[in-house]
Design an enzyme around this catalytic site. Structure first.
Site, PDB file in Angstrom:
ATOM      1  N   SER A   9      -6.493 -11.257  -0.653  1.00  0.00           N
ATOM      2  CA  SER A   9      -6.612 -11.173   0.801  1.00  0.00           C
ATOM      3  C   SER A   9      -8.009 -11.578   1.266  1.00  0.00           C
ATOM      4  O   SER A   9      -8.328 -11.486   2.450  1.00  0.00           O
ATOM      5  CB  SER A   9      -6.292  -9.752   1.278  1.00  0.00           C
ATOM      6  OG  SER A   9      -5.008  -9.384   0.844  1.00  0.00           O
ATOM      7  N   ASP A  36      -2.260  -9.985   9.694  1.00  0.00           N
ATOM      8  CA  ASP A  36      -0.944  -9.469   9.294  1.00  0.00           C
ATOM      9  C   ASP A  36       0.120  -9.903  10.300  1.00  0.00           C
ATOM     10  O   ASP A  36      -0.125  -9.915  11.507  1.00  0.00           O
ATOM     11  CB  ASP A  36      -0.950  -7.928   9.302  1.00  0.00           C
ATOM     12  CG  ASP A  36      -1.665  -7.358   8.094  1.00  0.00           C
ATOM     13  OD1 ASP A  36      -2.193  -8.136   7.273  1.00  0.00           O
ATOM     14  OD2 ASP A  36      -1.704  -6.119   7.986  1.00  0.00           O
ATOM     15  N   ARG A  63      -3.918 -14.681   1.486  1.00  0.00           N
ATOM     16  CA  ARG A  63      -3.672 -14.445   2.898  1.00  0.00           C
ATOM     17  C   ARG A  63      -4.845 -15.016   3.681  1.00  0.00           C
ATOM     18  O   ARG A  63      -5.978 -14.615   3.479  1.00  0.00           O
ATOM     19  CB  ARG A  63      -3.525 -12.944   3.140  1.00  0.00           C
ATOM     20  CG  ARG A  63      -2.161 -12.381   2.713  1.00  0.00           C
ATOM     21  CD  ARG A  63      -1.089 -12.755   3.738  1.00  0.00           C
ATOM     22  NE  ARG A  63      -1.614 -12.430   5.071  1.00  0.00           N
ATOM     23  CZ  ARG A  63      -1.734 -11.193   5.537  1.00  0.00           C
ATOM     24  NH1 ARG A  63      -1.284 -10.186   4.847  1.00  0.00           N
ATOM     25  NH2 ARG A  63      -2.253 -10.990   6.728  1.00  0.00           N
ATOM     26  N   ASP A  77      -6.005  -6.379  -1.916  1.00  0.00           N
ATOM     27  CA  ASP A  77      -6.435  -6.380  -0.515  1.00  0.00           C
ATOM     28  C   ASP A  77      -7.958  -6.257  -0.425  1.00  0.00           C
ATOM     29  O   ASP A  77      -8.639  -6.088  -1.447  1.00  0.00           O
ATOM     30  CB  ASP A  77      -5.725  -5.227   0.220  1.00  0.00           C
ATOM     31  CG  ASP A  77      -5.505  -5.530   1.693  1.00  0.00           C
ATOM     32  OD1 ASP A  77      -6.158  -6.440   2.226  1.00  0.00           O
ATOM     33  OD2 ASP A  77      -4.670  -4.844   2.313  1.00  0.00           O
ATOM     34  N   ASP A  93       0.831  -1.216   0.000  1.00  0.00           N
ATOM     35  CA  ASP A  93       0.000   0.000   0.000  1.00  0.00           C
ATOM     36  C   ASP A  93       0.867   1.269   0.000  1.00  0.00           C
ATOM     37  O   ASP A  93       2.064   1.208   0.281  1.00  0.00           O
ATOM     38  CB  ASP A  93      -0.904  -0.022   1.245  1.00  0.00           C
ATOM     39  CG  ASP A  93      -2.185   0.793   1.048  1.00  0.00           C
ATOM     40  OD1 ASP A  93      -2.281   1.546   0.061  1.00  0.00           O
ATOM     41  OD2 ASP A  93      -3.100   0.658   1.889  1.00  0.00           O
TER      42      ASP A  93
END
Ligand SMILES: *[C@@H]1O[C@H](CO)[C@@H](O)[C@H](O)[C@H]1NC(C)=O
Ligand SMILES: *[C@@H]1O[C@H](CO)[C@@H](O)[C@H](O)[C@H]1NC(C)=O
Ligand SMILES: *[C@@H]1O[C@H](CO)[C@@H](O)[C@H](O)[C@H]1NC(C)=O
Length: 436
Positions: free
Chosen positions: A193, A222, A218, A161, A84
């Site tokens: 994600s 995180d 993912r 994401d 990002d």
């Protein structure tokens, strides 16, 4: 043809093959390897205060140079990706994404060219929602424009994401975005994600659909630069392995998040433990550290060829946490050639190295005779016989990581006549000497 179809149906009925569809863009046949900005550099955009640490073309060029020149690319780390915070806050008047003009003065196409010139592939981040997690423009409502823009810059890898998107948005959005990537004709590694946001909201992800559309995904939180975070993620993957392991395989992988090795939070032993468990998990190996300031002992872990070979094993089978005894967690991965990778992680903090004695069944390894190779090269190869237990010592919050390679059968018969009880490292060396 009809006969082949009949056989397929028969095999389906017998449960020999499964009809699961998976993404077929020819990429990620082994877990992707590379480098990603997020964990180390987060959303640093102030290049005046942080000239070496801000998200900028200077950071990417510097890192690409090191990857190409200092052995990382050669070891397999071939993607370099920006997370990002690379965008301008506003789209252009004609609705296109624009890279931050101060931090990427030459633009992304030039940067991709630089990266490609260094023999690497170029990755970039976007978000399926209206905004990215750091509130830059997201792709929602601009999907096709953004695919055209990003691929027009010759991007090879997109991490998409899921901030500012609902579970329903994601259910349609991730597959549609993937189809647009496919329709472009450019092979693009697609990281989703998607499940992480569902798992977080206690909604059961449809991993079948995810594996059908994404090369990697993912699953959960995180990672942070600490042993608390790394061991929490290990535990989540152990606790949830029964419902996620089967979706990993060539072309599509569960992703426990970046390697934090080489930063500030992990000791040498903890860094070795992360590398070992990530290899067993067939996890993408995405470093996120300052390669210019990498200490040699951490670099050695990241470049350990034997461990990378385990991670990249062609069978593509994700390993499992197979036992937990006195805080010694055993992680085993079946490899090609009837070999096994076995990591014993000691979760006891402090005190002396912990003695560990394991049966074959506690390691989920078939009982036969093996040459045992220490993948961190502290012990000489030694031989474990089918009638023995495996013993080792593991440092506090550390790992021992071995590969068990079966002895050829004629040697096995010869050696099984030697009845030795191997108890410690000294005896092990002795056995290797007398049997060879
Ligand atoms: C995204 O923006 C659109 C258009 O402004 C709006 O209709 C939609 O509700 C927004 N979605 C979210 C999740 O904020
Ligand atoms: C698109 O999908 C088809 C079918 O799965 C596949 O054969 C092809 O390689 C894909 N192309 C790209 C560029 O992803
Ligand atoms: C191996 O360990 C098991 C359980 O810890 C024990 O019962 C057994 O006697 C051991 N076998 C050998 C050969 O030491």
């Amino acid at each position: 043809m009809f006969l082949i179809f009949q056989m397929y149906v028969l095999l389906l009925v017998l449960g020999v093959v499964s009809p699961t569809m998976t993404l077929d863009n020819g990429l990620a046949l082994t877990p992707p390897m590379g480098w990603l900005t997020w964990q180390r550099y987060r959303c640093k955009v102030d290049c005046n205060t942080y000239p070496d640490d801000c998200i900028s073309e200077q950071l990417i060029r510097r890192t690409a140079d090191i990857m190409a020149e200092e052995g990382y690319l050669e070891a397999g780390y071939n993607y370099i990706a920006i997370d990002d915070c690379w965008l301008e806050k506003q789209r252009s008047p004609d609705g296109k994404l624009v890279a931050d003009r101060d931090r990427f003065p030459h633009g992304m196409k030039q940067l991709a060219k630089y990266v490609h010139h260094r023999g690497l592939k170029f990755g970039i981040y976007e978000d399926y929602g209206n905004t990215t997690c750091a509130l830059y423009p997201g792709v929602m409502g601009h999907e096709q424009t953004d695919v055209d823009t990003l691929l027009g810059w010759d991007v090879d890898y997109i991490k998409l994401d899921g901030c500012a998107a609902t579970p329903d948005d994601m259910k349609t959005g991730y597959p549609e975005f993937g189809k647009m990537l496919n329709a472009s004709g450019r092979p693009v590694l697609y990281s989703c994600s998607w499940p992480a946001y569902l798992e977080d909201a206690s909604i059961m992800p449809d991993y079948g659909a995810i594996a059908e559309h994404c090369n990697l995904w993912r699953n959960w939180d995180d990672i942070d630069d600490s042993w608390a975070s790394v061991s929490k993620i290990m535990n989540w993957f152990g606790d949830n392995q029964q419902r996620i392991q089967q979706y990993a395989g060539p072309g599509h992988w569960n992703d426990p998040d970046m390697l934090v090795i080489g930063n500030y939070g992990l000791s040498l032993d903890q860094a070795r433990a992360q590398m070992a468990v990530w290899a067993v998990l067939a996890a993408p190996l995405l470093m996120s550290a300052d390669l210019a300031r990498m200490r040699p002992e951490f670099k050695e872990i990241l470049l350990n060829r034997d461990i990378i070979a385990v991670n990249q094993d062609s069978l593509g089978k994700q390993g499992l946490r197979v036992s937990m005894k006195a805080k010694q967690h055993v992680w085993t991965r079946e490899l090609s050639g009837d070999s096994y990778a076995v990591a014993i992680v000691n979760h006891i903090e402090g005190g002396p190295p912990q003695f560990s004695s394991l049966t074959f069944s506690e390691m989920a390894v078939p009982a036969r005779s093996y040459t045992v190779q220490d993948l961190y090269h502290e012990e000489e190869d030694w031989i474990l016989f089918a009638n023995q237990n495996f013993t080792t010592r593991v440092n506090p919050t550390g790992v021992k990581f071995y590969q068990f390679v079966p002895l050829p059968s004629e040697e096995r018969t010869r050696k099984s006549n030697i009845n030795l009880n191997v108890q410690n490292e000294l005896d092990r060396k002795y056995v290797v000497e007398i049997v060879i």
